[in-house]
Design a protein around this motif. Structure first.
Motif, PDB file in Angstrom:
ATOM      1  N   PHE A   1      -8.088  -4.721   6.213  1.00  0.00           N
ATOM      2  CA  PHE A   1      -7.876  -3.328   5.822  1.00  0.00           C
ATOM      3  C   PHE A   1      -8.806  -2.973   4.664  1.00  0.00           C
ATOM      4  CE2 PHE A   1      -4.178  -4.346   8.167  1.00  0.00           C
ATOM      5  CZ  PHE A   1      -3.579  -3.156   8.596  1.00  0.00           C
ATOM      6  N   ASN A   2      -9.320  -1.752   4.704  1.00  0.00           N
ATOM      7  CA  ASN A   2     -10.086  -1.209   3.592  1.00  0.00           C
ATOM      8  C   ASN A   2      -9.349  -0.007   3.024  1.00  0.00           C
ATOM      9  OD1 ASN A   2     -12.173  -3.049   3.822  1.00  0.00           O
ATOM     10  ND2 ASN A   2     -13.363  -1.734   5.206  1.00  0.00           N
ATOM     11  N   VAL A   3      -9.246   0.050   1.691  1.00  0.00           N
ATOM     12  CA  VAL A   3      -8.599   1.177   1.018  1.00  0.00           C
ATOM     13  C   VAL A   3      -9.604   1.761   0.040  1.00  0.00           C
ATOM     14  CG1 VAL A   3      -6.660   1.954  -0.364  1.00  0.00           C
ATOM     15  CG2 VAL A   3      -6.364   0.025   1.204  1.00  0.00           C
ATOM     16  N   ALA A   4      -9.952   3.043   0.238  1.00  0.00           N
ATOM     17  CA  ALA A   4     -10.946   3.702  -0.615  1.00  0.00           C
ATOM     18  C   ALA A   4     -10.318   4.896  -1.322  1.00  0.00           C
ATOM     19  CB  ALA A   4     -12.140   4.146   0.220  1.00  0.00           C
ATOM     20  N   GLY A   5     -10.587   5.008  -2.609  1.00  0.00           N
ATOM     21  CA  GLY A   5     -10.060   6.127  -3.374  1.00  0.00           C
ATOM     22  C   GLY A   5     -10.182   5.857  -4.854  1.00  0.00           C
ATOM     23  N   LYS A   6      -9.593   6.719  -5.672  1.00  0.00           N
ATOM     24  CA  LYS A   6      -9.595   6.496  -7.117  1.00  0.00           C
ATOM     25  C   LYS A   6      -8.908   5.178  -7.425  1.00  0.00           C
ATOM     26  CE  LYS A   6      -9.848  11.376  -8.305  1.00  0.00           C
ATOM     27  NZ  LYS A   6      -9.230  12.527  -9.005  1.00  0.00           N
TER      28      LYS A   6
END
Length: 318
Positions: free
Chosen positions: A47-52
């Motif tokens: 899984f990839n999680v992108a954000g602040k």
């Protein structure tokens, strides 16, 4: 706040568990994306999680927590909402989670957040526990769960659930049916919790044997309740005299829990709530524990928390 890309690998790789985590058409991942304002992508068990940065870290923690849950149970939207709510609660020290689980034959209930854990701890260690806070914080549900656990572990011999029928005057008299049918709507929420913990048929048998009793507060006068787990729900609707009467019913070997929301009193204008007074009177009495919940502890639909917070802000302005 800087942007961040986090890479997660869910172990062990299990296609059924991964499907539970993502939900049908990735609906669980979309809930997480919407809540934290991040982007989540998945390929297999990666899984990839992108954000602040902070948002991405919190989303990654929720994903990891939910994947652990898939080992024991299916996930639905409610599970995801609960995990998202818990992510916003006050962090809890690992050592504080010892008493967070209530086990009954039909299900296991886990306390979420510091206040729920304190509440469960208080119900195990104090003769009288008072839970105060807005709707949706689990006050009644956890109290009923703890009562069922105490009964099944033979800590007590019976459960007594009590509620004030605030409209026990002439308006209630216009409702159809006998007295039992008139007061039943006031007691229904506690029946619902019992059915979930024990099942409909078992509750009916225990009620018939008087092991479980659900009654309006007025029926408690003159009684002494020994070896019982007694819950007074909606205590903000008790008068000062009713509250004193209830508290003096507690007998040997009994545990009592009082729950209520001081902001939702239905008493006649100008009449003091027994719950408001008891907070002052018993504040320093040994053997009495208080747990105060707030909007951050709401575990119902996310809109409920927003509603509670909006009313709190409005009341402060007034």
């Amino acid at each position: 706040m800087s942007e961040q890309l986090l890479e997660l690998t869910m172990e062990p790789a299990d296609n059924k568990r991964l499907a539970r985590l993502c939900g049908e058409f990735d609906k669980h991942l979309k809930l997480i994306e919407q809540h934290f304002a991040v982007e989540v992508s998945a390929r297999g068990n990666h899984f990839n999680v992108a954000g602040k940065s902070k948002n991405a870290e919190n989303a990654a923690k929720v994903l990891t927590q939910l994947y652990r849950q898939t080992a024991e149970e299916d996930l639905d939207s409610e599970h995801v909402h609960m995990a998202l709510r818990e992510a916003g609660m006050t962090p809890v020290e690992e050592s504080s989670t010892i008493n967070q689980v209530v086990r009954t034959r039909r299900k296991t209930i886990r306390g979420r957040g510091r206040n729920q854990l304190d509440y469960l701890h208080n119900m195990r260690t104090s003769d009288l526990t008072i839970g105060i806070g807005p709707a949706g914080t689990g006050k009644t549900y956890l109290a009923v769960a703890r009562a069922v656990e105490a009964l099944e572990q033979e800590e007590v011999r019976r459960i007594i659930l009590v509620r004030p029928a605030v409209e026990a005057g002439e308006r209630l008299g216009f409702l159809p049916g006998d007295l039992s049918q008139k007061i039943d709507p006031y007691l229904r929420p506690m029946y619902d919790a019992l059915y979930e913990m024990l099942g409909f048929e078992r509750v009916a048998r225990l009620v018939e044997k008087h092991v479980i009793e659900v009654a309006p507060l007025a029926f408690m006068r003159g009684r002494s309740l020994s070896e019982s787990f007694v819950i007074l729900d909606e205590a903000q609707n008790t008068s000062v005299e009713q509250m004193k009467m209830f508290l003096t019913r507690i007998g040997f070997g009994s545990r009592a829990v009082v729950t209520g929301d001081v902001t939702q009193t239905d008493l006649p204008r100008g009449q003091e709530s027994g719950l408001n007074q008891v907070i002052r009177v018993l504040a320093k009495v040994k053997g009495v524990s208080f747990t105060r919940f707030n909007a951050q502890d709401v575990v119902r639909h996310p809109l409920v928390q927003a509603i509670v917070e909006a009313y709190a802000k409005h009341d402060k302005k007034d």
